[in-house]
Structures are given as C-alpha cells and as structure tokens.
Design a protein around this motif. Structure first.
Motif, PDB file in Angstrom:
ATOM      1  N   SER A  82       1.175   4.296  -2.808  1.00  0.00           N
ATOM      2  CA  SER A  82       1.035   5.719  -2.466  1.00  0.00           C
ATOM      3  C   SER A  82       2.217   6.518  -2.990  1.00  0.00           C
ATOM      4  O   SER A  82       2.056   7.621  -3.542  1.00  0.00           O
TER       5      SER A  82
ATOM      6  N   LEU B 237      -5.215   9.884  -4.526  1.00  0.00           N
ATOM      7  CA  LEU B 237      -4.232   9.630  -3.474  1.00  0.00           C
ATOM      8  C   LEU B 237      -4.835   9.673  -2.074  1.00  0.00           C
ATOM      9  O   LEU B 237      -4.624   8.739  -1.289  1.00  0.00           O
TER      10      LEU B 237
ATOM     11  N   HIS C 122      -1.976   0.968   5.798  1.00  0.00           N
ATOM     12  CA  HIS C 122      -0.608   1.036   5.275  1.00  0.00           C
ATOM     13  C   HIS C 122       0.381   0.424   6.267  1.00  0.00           C
ATOM     14  O   HIS C 122       1.275   1.107   6.783  1.00  0.00           O
TER      15      HIS C 122
ATOM     16  N   GLU D 234       0.821  -1.209   0.000  1.00  0.00           N
ATOM     17  CA  GLU D 234       0.000   0.000   0.000  1.00  0.00           C
ATOM     18  C   GLU D 234       0.858   1.263   0.000  1.00  0.00           C
ATOM     19  O   GLU D 234       0.584   2.224  -0.713  1.00  0.00           O
ATOM     20  N   ARG D 235       1.903   1.268   0.816  1.00  0.00           N
ATOM     21  CA  ARG D 235       2.774   2.446   0.891  1.00  0.00           C
ATOM     22  C   ARG D 235       3.534   2.654  -0.421  1.00  0.00           C
ATOM     23  O   ARG D 235       3.756   3.791  -0.853  1.00  0.00           O
TER      24      ARG D 235
ATOM     25  N   TRP E  93      -7.049   6.541  -1.542  1.00  0.00           N
ATOM     26  CA  TRP E  93      -6.256   5.329  -1.333  1.00  0.00           C
ATOM     27  C   TRP E  93      -5.611   5.326   0.054  1.00  0.00           C
ATOM     28  O   TRP E  93      -5.648   4.331   0.775  1.00  0.00           O
ATOM     29  N   ARG E  94      -5.046   6.464   0.436  1.00  0.00           N
ATOM     30  CA  ARG E  94      -4.307   6.546   1.704  1.00  0.00           C
ATOM     31  C   ARG E  94      -5.225   6.363   2.900  1.00  0.00           C
ATOM     32  O   ARG E  94      -4.850   5.715   3.896  1.00  0.00           O
TER      33      ARG E  94
END
Length: 396
Positions: free
Chosen positions: A74, A172, A181, A70-71, A175-176
């Motif tokens: 991002s 963004l 994360h 995930e990170r 998603w974040r």
C-alpha cells in the motif's frame, strides 16, 4: 480469499507497475526538446528508474518484516501515485525526482508480488505469475500507445504523464479494502534473517538472467520509439509500434508458464522466446521497414514470454514463499541494477554514433548472454532450506 477475487486485485495492482516506465519513451523527443536535454541526459532519464528498481528491491523484504507485506505494498502504491503526479512538471528537477520515486516504488511492489502469489496460491503460483505478468504487459502497452495521443489531446506532455496516476487511484482502495493489513507477528532472529543465496550458482544464474532480459525490456521501454524515429518513422507510429509489441507480450506472458510445464524443464521454451526477441529487435533496428509490424509482434512475443518466465522461475526454483521472496529481492535488486546498464549504454552509444548497426551489436551481445544463462536456469532444480537455516539446491 477466493482465487477469482485475488486475481482481480492482482491485475489491478500489476497494471500500475509499468506505465511509469513505458509512458516516457514515446514522449522523450518532445521532452528533450522542450527542456533542452542532451541525448545523454535523456539516457539518464530512462536509466535512473531502472537503477532505483534495483536499489529499492532488496528493501522490500525488510519493510515487509516491519510493516507487513500488505501495508508495504500500500505504501509503495501511495508513493507511486505521488511520484507520477510529481514528475508531470516542466521543471527538470521535479521530472527527475518523480522518475526516481517511480522506480523505487515499483521496485518494492514488484519484489513483493511474487512472494504474495507463492503464499496465497502455492499450488498455482506459476500460472498466477503468468496472469500478473500479463497485466504488467497490458499496463505497459496502454501507456506506450496512448501517451502521444493523450499529449496531443491535452496539448501537454506533462498532462499525459499525469494521467497514469489515475490507475493508482483505482488500485489502491481495491487493494486496501480487499486484503487484510495485519501487523507482522514477532519472529525469532532465525525467522527474521533473510536466507543467504549468493553462494548458490542457481540463484546467481537466475539473477543474471533476470538482468539480461530486463536490460532488453528497459531498452525497449526507454529507447525503442526514439530509435525508430531515427529510422524516419513519426512519433505516433513509433509509439504505436512499441504499443503493438507490448500488447503482443500479453499472450506469451500468460502462456509461458503453461508452455514451461509441458516439458521436462524450461530450457526449450526459454531459447524459443529469446529467438523471437532476437529476430524482432534486430529486425526493427536493421531489417526492412516494410516488415516493421511483424518484427514488433515477434519482439513482443519473445519479451513477454521471457519476462514471464523469469518471474515464474522465482517461484519454480524455490520451495516456499520465504525463499521466493528472498530470491525475488536478490534477482530483481541486482538484476535491475545490471539492467540499468542497457539503456545507459544506448544513450552513450548514441552520443558517439548514429549507426544503428552498432546499437544492434549491443543487443546481440545481451541476447547471447541471456541464452547462455537461460540454458542453466531452465533445468529443473529448487532452492530449499535446511533445518539449520542454510540453503541448498536439490534436483526435481
């Protein structure tokens, strides 16, 4: 995470992964004239992002092991937004640098998404991949159709290119905030090792199939409006023809996985889709212009379904998310490097001749190669991990 929310986030992210590529082609003639670029330099501008797709795709699994999937995604989105803003410049150096960074960030993000889909919803991975591909096509269509009108409205091709960074601004935060994360857990050396797949004929066939169909896709993204302008069409109409073609991709991108499920394997669907691509692309190059809109739609049907099928094969031909990620890195890495040769070859041929029949012959050769590979990858087989960490191919 509920499937509906995951799909929404997936769509928002996927919408960002094609405008950087398809927004440039309708404006290519303006850019080359404004900056004084040669045809070969313009060809490099369309080829370099595809090269970066291939160069950076194999880095995605390594970054994911260090930072978490995930990170890493991002970070790719942040880089993409920065690159889109950076390339909106009348300095050739910044234009090329931003274009390179766009390709690299898209290469990382595009490699991670099939593995994320396989991990989150393994039982419906092929259908979710179809939705993801549909969003890719929609993003590409919007950029292809709106780039010239935006440039006219804003009186600047630079401002038109910069507008596509707004999609990142939306995706963004979504998603974040929606996806956890976590930092990756410590893994054993065997778990950290990327499964070796190059010795498997099936993995190589999937990779080269990805390369062939992607080559045609990036030729369309990079050169189709320019080539249609050589046939006497205006920049606005050629841009909308490309947009219509990409919009047509949305339908078959969503339906291709469903069609592929209907038979014993995916070979009939792949050959049908490649036939549509052949009729549409060759028709636009050397066919009657009175049928140009029909050819554009057929091209879209074929390319949307072929790309969706290629991505679906990454999950259908592997038994788990780890193998899907490894095959995705291999197929999109090497495949995109091969795909970059297509736009470059078109640029070189245009330096030698303006005869579109020569360009059409190149397209026919790529299509024939894709059909031969599609007959192999369409068979129902899977790559599996043995207990000792090696890989094998099993039927079924």
């Amino acid at each position: 995470m509920p499937a509906s929310l995951f799909l929404l986030i997936l769509i928002l992210v996927a919408l960002n992964l094609r405008p950087a590529l398809s927004s440039l082609a309708p404006l290519l003639d303006r850019i080359t004239q404004d900056l004084g670029l040669s045809t070969l330099a313009a060809g490099l501008l369309t080829t370099l992002p595809v090269v970066c797709l291939g160069l950076f795709a194999p880095l995605a699994p390594r970054l994911a092991r260090r930072l978490g999937v995930e990170r890493t995604l991002s970070l790719a989105l942040v880089t993409l937004g920065t690159a889109l803003w950076l390339r909106a410049s009348d300095m050739a150096l910044l234009l090329y640098l931003g274009t390179l960074l766009c390709g690299g960030s898209i290469g990382v993000a595009g490699t991670l998404l099939p593995a994320i889909v396989k991990r989150e919803h393994p039982e419906r991975a092929d259908l979710f991949t179809g939705v993801y591909t549909m969003a890719l096509c929609l993003g590409a269509a919007l950029a292809a159709g709106l780039s010239v009108p935006l440039a006219n409205l804003l009186d600047s091709w630079q401002a038109s290119l910069a507008c596509w960074a707004l999609l990142v601004v939306i995706a963004l935060p979504a998603w974040r905030l929606s996806m956890p994360h976590p930092w990756p857990e410590k893994m054993t050396s065997q778990q950290q090792a990327t499964p070796r797949l190059w010795h498997l004929p099936l993995a190589r066939q999937v990779t080269f199939f990805m390369g062939c169909q992607s080559s045609l896709a990036y030729i369309v993204f990079g050169w189709l409006p320019f080539l249609l302008q050589q046939r006497g069409l205006s920049d606005i109409e050629s841009g909308w023809l490309m947009a219509a073609s990409v919009m047509a991709q949305v339908l078959t991108a969503l339906l291709a996985p469903v069609i592929g499920r209907m038979g014993r394997d995916q070979r009939p669907a792949i050959l049908l889709l490649l036939s549509c691509t052949a009729i549409g692309l060759l028709g636009l190059m050397i066919g009657p212009l009175s049928l140009r809109w029909l050819f554009a739609v057929l091209l879209g049907f074929g390319q949307g379904g072929s790309f969706s099928m290629a991505l679906t094969l990454l999950v259908l031909r592997t038994s788990d998310a780890r193998l899907a990620g490894a095959l995705s890195g291999m197929a999109q890495g090497t495949g995109y490097m091969l795909a970059a040769l297509g736009p470059l070859a078109v640029g070189i041929l245009l330096e030698i001749t303006a005869d579109l029949r020569v360009i059409a012959s190149l397209f026919a050769l790529i299509l024939l190669s894709a059909a031969m590979l599609g007959f192999q990858v369409g068979r129902r087989r899977r790559i599996c991990l043995r207990e000792d960490g090696s890989t094998e191919v099993v039927d079924g």
